[in-house]
Enzyme design. Structure first.
Site, PDB file in Angstrom:
ATOM      1  CG  ASP A  40      55.109 -24.112 -88.111  1.00 16.25           C
ATOM      2  OD1 ASP A  40      55.481 -23.023 -88.157  1.00 16.25           O
ATOM      3  OD2 ASP A  40      55.130 -24.928 -89.019  1.00 16.25           O
ATOM      4  CE1 TYR A  68      62.442 -28.661 -89.050  1.00  7.15           C
ATOM      5  CE2 TYR A  68      63.702 -28.764 -90.881  1.00  7.15           C
ATOM      6  CZ  TYR A  68      63.066 -28.014 -89.886  1.00  7.15           C
ATOM      7  OH  TYR A  68      63.292 -26.631 -89.825  1.00  7.15           O
ATOM      8  CG  ASP A  82      50.399 -28.511 -89.946  1.00  8.50           C
ATOM      9  OD1 ASP A  82      49.269 -28.457 -89.978  1.00  8.50           O
ATOM     10  OD2 ASP A  82      50.911 -27.805 -89.036  1.00  8.50           O
ATOM     11  NE  ARG A 181      54.195 -25.669 -92.339  1.00  8.31           N
ATOM     12  CZ  ARG A 181      53.182 -24.487 -92.455  1.00  8.31           C
ATOM     13  NH1 ARG A 181      51.905 -24.654 -92.826  1.00  8.31           N
ATOM     14  NH2 ARG A 181      54.040 -23.359 -92.170  1.00  8.31           N
TER      15      ARG A 181
END
Length: 306
Positions: A40, A68, A82, A181
């Site tokens: 993203d 992550y 998010d 997310r």
């Protein structure tokens, strides 16, 4: 000499993966560049980029597990799950969670879990991307997907902010297709509150680590000074997770011509790499789907004209 290999890019915030490829094509003066799975725009971190002949293996690299480091904000949810979305549900957090409470919730998400992709995602339903429905103000039924959370660790103690919200950071090592997310939202739900992911960086994609990534500025400097090739990882590094078969010169000629051949050794895996005696990866083969004991090419990486 044409560049060949895999570049570990440190993707900056605000750029799509497509933007990164376009910029690298300008810097490196070649069109033979492809990424290995999107990040993203607001997410930073590891984005492996295939250059030259390495573009042939990009599809296999998208299957890597990823790592992550993210941040959850507990107290309100958003349309995109998010920090870029509009605020949806809100609920005042009246107390600070203990690390033990959060760790118990995190551990409940390890292993195989079910996720429903967010409406603002590129998953297709009836031939149309979910974010296209979302932009039209529509909500559609989304397919449940199964993903694996290999490890989920609390990185920071929970912090009370503005007297009514809590945030903390975590590290997750997960399978392809995991929406971090959505994981952040589900962590909040399990704690009894709406939540969203307020920051995210990808620190690893398969064998590629953040500390080995190059920025655009570093890439441009190395390219200008003819030093970039030395910083590219070989195709072998990208395919190291596949079983390797080494063949003789006579068989190598047949492999480079894409022939169906007997499998030279007993092998359990369905997909494997074929190397010659010089250590060059010639092709990716699979077990023949209908003819036992034979193998067929899935992707020839080097042919006898190269």
């Amino acid at each position: 000499m044409e560049l060949q290999g895999i570049l570990a890019l440190h993707k900056p915030k605000g750029m799509t993966s497509h933007d990164c490829v376009a910029k690298l094509r300008r810097i490196l003066k070649t069109r033979k560049i492809g990424h290995t799975g999107t990040l993203d725009p607001e997410v930073t971190g590891v984005l492996p980029i295939c250059i030259g002949r390495a573009t042939k293996v990009a599809q296999y690299m998208s299957d890597y597990s990823k790592t992550y480091e993210g941040e959850v904000t507990i107290g309100f949810s958003t349309t995109t799950e998010d920090f870029t979305g509009e605020k949806l549900e809100e609920k005042v957090v009246e107390r600070l969670f203990s690390c033990q409470e959060i760790n118990e919730v995190l551990q409940s998400f390890t292993g195989e879990i079910e996720q429903i992709p967010p409406m603002y995602s590129a998953v297709k339903v009836k031939g149309k991307k979910l974010y296209e429905y979302a932009r039209e103000g529509k909500t559609v039924e989304r397919p449940v997907r199964h993903v694996n959370i290999h490890e989920l660790t609390l990185l920071t103690e929970p912090l009370l902010i503005d007297g009514n919200k809590v945030k903390f950071s975590f590290r997750v090592h997960c399978s392809k297709g995991t929406y971090v997310r959505t994981l952040a939202v589900d962590i909040g739900k399990k704690l009894g509150y709406p939540a969203h992911m307020s920051a995210l960086v990808r620190t690893a994609s398969g064998p590629f680590q953040l500390e080995h990534c190059l920025t655009f500025e570093e890439i441009e400097n190395k390219f200008t000074n003819n030093e970039l090739q030395a910083s590219l990882l070989k195709i072998d590094d990208a395919l190291s997770f596949l079983k390797r078969i080494v063949i003789n010169d006579a068989t190598a000629l047949k492999v480079m011509n894409g022939m169906v051949l007997p499998i030279p050794i007993e092998i359990d895996e369905n997909r494997f790499t074929i190397y010659n005696k010089n250590g060059e990866c010639l092709a990716i083969y699979i077990k023949h789907p209908t003819k036992q004991g034979l193998m067929k090419p899935e992707k020839v990486l080097k042919n006898d004209q190269v």
